[in-house]
Design a protein around this motif. Structure first.
Motif, PDB file in Angstrom:
ATOM      1  N   GLU A 142       0.759  -1.095   0.024  1.00  0.00           N
ATOM      2  CA  GLU A 142      -0.002   0.170   0.018  1.00  0.00           C
ATOM      3  C   GLU A 142       0.798   1.349  -0.125  1.00  0.00           C
ATOM      4  O   GLU A 142       0.538   2.194  -0.832  1.00  0.00           O
ATOM      5  N   GLY A 143       1.916   1.367   0.875  1.00  0.00           N
ATOM      6  CA  GLY A 143       2.900   2.555   0.837  1.00  0.00           C
ATOM      7  C   GLY A 143       3.445   2.679  -0.443  1.00  0.00           C
ATOM      8  O   GLY A 143       3.753   3.840  -1.047  1.00  0.00           O
ATOM      9  N   ALA A 144       4.100   1.309  -1.047  1.00  0.00           N
ATOM     10  CA  ALA A 144       4.570   1.636  -2.445  1.00  0.00           C
ATOM     11  C   ALA A 144       3.575   2.106  -3.454  1.00  0.00           C
ATOM     12  O   ALA A 144       3.974   2.957  -4.337  1.00  0.00           O
ATOM     13  N   CYS A 145       2.330   1.637  -3.398  1.00  0.00           N
ATOM     14  CA  CYS A 145       1.222   2.275  -4.372  1.00  0.00           C
ATOM     15  C   CYS A 145       1.012   3.635  -4.223  1.00  0.00           C
ATOM     16  O   CYS A 145       1.015   4.435  -5.387  1.00  0.00           O
ATOM     17  N   ALA A 146       0.759   4.279  -3.069  1.00  0.00           N
ATOM     18  CA  ALA A 146       0.514   5.486  -2.815  1.00  0.00           C
ATOM     19  C   ALA A 146       1.845   6.351  -3.425  1.00  0.00           C
ATOM     20  O   ALA A 146       1.816   7.426  -3.879  1.00  0.00           O
ATOM     21  N   THR A 147       3.167   5.970  -2.960  1.00  0.00           N
ATOM     22  CA  THR A 147       4.168   6.405  -3.535  1.00  0.00           C
ATOM     23  C   THR A 147       4.122   6.546  -5.156  1.00  0.00           C
ATOM     24  O   THR A 147       4.522   7.531  -5.529  1.00  0.00           O
ATOM     25  N   GLY A 148       4.103   5.448  -5.669  1.00  0.00           N
ATOM     26  CA  GLY A 148       4.071   5.432  -7.192  1.00  0.00           C
ATOM     27  C   GLY A 148       3.001   6.684  -7.791  1.00  0.00           C
ATOM     28  O   GLY A 148       3.380   7.367  -8.755  1.00  0.00           O
TER      29      GLY A 148
END
Length: 518
Positions: free
Chosen positions: A283-289
């Motif tokens: 989830e954190g990686a998706c929001a960062t992307g």
């Protein structure tokens, strides 16, 4: 996933603004926002690893207390009577206009041709549609999470404690702070504050006697602008707000990770911790992307993703509403769960290789399976029906393709496809009536319109696998090309023939049957 990621991205942007206002050395930049996202993600990871009854529950209670604390301070510090009157009046207006708002689409504003030039064609898209998409994108996770924590409760308790009480609290919260925002906006207008003003304007870093022109300000600034209207309390309120915002997004992320983790573990109530960590970090990686790819238009990118994620699930929600109604009918004794039904579920296409192959055929030639089903239930060859279905289906596809050469043909193709869905639904409706299957024509039409390959295969399999022997014997001409497996024992047929009185599909047959004639 995308609902939570959108919230993380927007929350990171607001936290970045709040931290910058507390300390100007902290820049408003995407790198800062990425750091904020990963701090929240790590906190959420620790929370989700600790479990539902420890980390998630504790953080949720702290968030609720912080929200109440800020709201009560505002109620008693500001004009209390104005706040209470505004809440009561706003709730009354809401109930008075809820029907009209439910049907309001801003049709005339979207034409952008108001005589006074004051139309707002993008308002509905930027506000209402965005929030619809955002909330619907949250629906799968929130629904599963609430179901998980509500296990054992009655429907009455669920409606009262999960739907009614929170709505009343939302009325109070938004009524009070909405009234505070309107009050500040009007006082700023009376103070001659404009968007270009040095103090209290669009890009101002300081207020004008505690006032900002909120209609000019960025959405990430507005909350802290309100807090600054109380100069003596502003530092404390800003810090408490930042803590509350962080914890709110931590609880959103950890509960979202828990649900996604449970789904990926085939519904296991206590999935492995390693898997929990994986989904929290994802989830954190998706929001960062989303933030990085959006660049200067990061907020717009987050909104677009939210709407795009919510749109397909809107269709699923319609089917889920019907499913919920059916379950309630069964629980209430108004519907027999063991009554007549289709021989296969609508989405059961992976049962075996042969069935999946038939599904692929239904994608490119749905008329074949629907036509064969129609020929059985009408006791006819069905070639004319197949021809009509094939013509409508391929004509709609061809018209959409030719849109590249001739503008407007795609719309004609869409209309033709609706005709195909209606013709195919006719067979499904008749099948329901003949076999006493619960449902209605609206369900049948939309099942074919939206999921035509699934519906075509379901109709085909139901007729060929569920027809009793008398119907088959009476339609031998239409069934000269029965599937080879039709003589298998799994369909109630014995290889050594049938004698008088043999029970087939639940009914006693008086005639004598011979497999060789089939």
């Amino acid at each position: 996933m995308f609902g939570v990621c959108t919230s993380l991205g927007i929350g990171a942007m607001q936290l970045n603004t709040g931290l910058h206002r507390m300390n100007t050395n902290i820049p408003i930049h995407v790198n800062t926002q990425i750091i904020i996202i990963w701090v929240i993600t790590l906190m959420a990871t620790a929370s989700v690893v600790s479990g539902l009854k420890v980390g998630i529950k504790l953080l949720s209670e702290i968030c609720f207390l912080i929200g109440n604390f800020i709201m009560l301070i505002w109620l008693f510090y500001d004009d209390t009577w104005y706040m209470l009157n505004a809440v009561v009046q706003s709730v009354g207006y809401y109930f008075q206009n809820i029907i009209g708002l439910g049907f309001h689409t801003d049709a005339f504003a979207q034409m952008n041709n108001a005589p006074d030039g004051k139309s707002a064609p993008n308002w509905l898209n930027d506000w209402t549609i965005f929030y619809w998409g955002w909330w619907i994108a949250w629906a799968p996770f929130v629904g599963m999470f609430i179901a998980k924590i509500s296990r054992g409760r009655t429907i009455k308790q669920f409606i009262m404690h999960t739907m009614t009480v929170p709505i009343l609290y939302v009325f109070l919260w938004f009524g009070m702070f909405g009234a505070a925002g309107i009050k500040m906006e009007r006082e700023a207008v009376l103070a001659n504050i404009t968007c270009d003003s040095e103090f209290g304007g669009k890009n101002s870093s300081a207020s004008f006697n505690g006032l900002y022109r909120l209609s000019c300000r960025a959405s990430t600034d507005m909350w802290f602008d309100l807090m600054e209207s109380f100069p003596a309390l502003y530092p404390s309120l800003a810090i408490i707000s930042l803590i509350g915002i962080i914890l709110y997004f931590v609880t959103s992320s950890d509960s979202g990770s828990l649900v996604i983790d449970s789904l990926s573990a085939n519904g296991h109530p206590d999935p492995p911790r390693t898997q929990r960590i994986f989904w929290a970090l994802t989830e954190g990686a998706c929001a960062t992307g989303l933030l990085v790819s959006g660049g200067d238009q990061a907020l717009k990118a987050l909104r677009v993703v939210s709407i795009a994620a919510g749109l397909p699930y809107t269709i699923v929600l319609n089917f889920m509403c019907i499913a919920l109604w059916r379950v309630l009918q069964i629980e209430g004794g108004d519907l027999d769960p063991n009554g007549p039904t289709f021989s296969h579920d609508l989405f059961n296409v992976f049962e075996n290789a042969k069935r999946f192959t038939s599904f692929l055929v239904s994608i490119i030639a749905p008329w074949f399976h629907i036509g064969r089903a129609h020929s059985i239930i009408t006791n006819s060859r069905g070639w004319m029906n197949m021809f009509v279905l094939a013509f409508l289906f391929y004509a709609s596809v061809a018209l959409v393709i030719l849109e590249a050469a001739y503008s407007g043909l795609a719309y004609i193709g869409a209309a033709v496809y609706f005709g195909f869905a209606g013709a195919a639904a006719r067979t499904r409706i008749q099948m329901r009536e003949d076999h006493g299957i619960n449902g209605n024509m609206i369900e049948d039409y939309f099942a074919v319109l939206i999921l035509y390959p699934f519906a075509a295969l379901q109709m085909y399999d139901h007729v060929w696998e569920g027809m009793d022997m008398e119907e088959m014997n009476g339609t031998s001409q239409a069934m000269t090309d029965l599937p080879p497996k039709y003589g298998d024992t799994q369909y109630g047929l014995e290889n050594d023939g049938y004698q008088n009185g043999t029970e087939i599909n639940g009914g006693n047959k008086e005639a004598e049957y011979d497999n060789s004639k089939l």
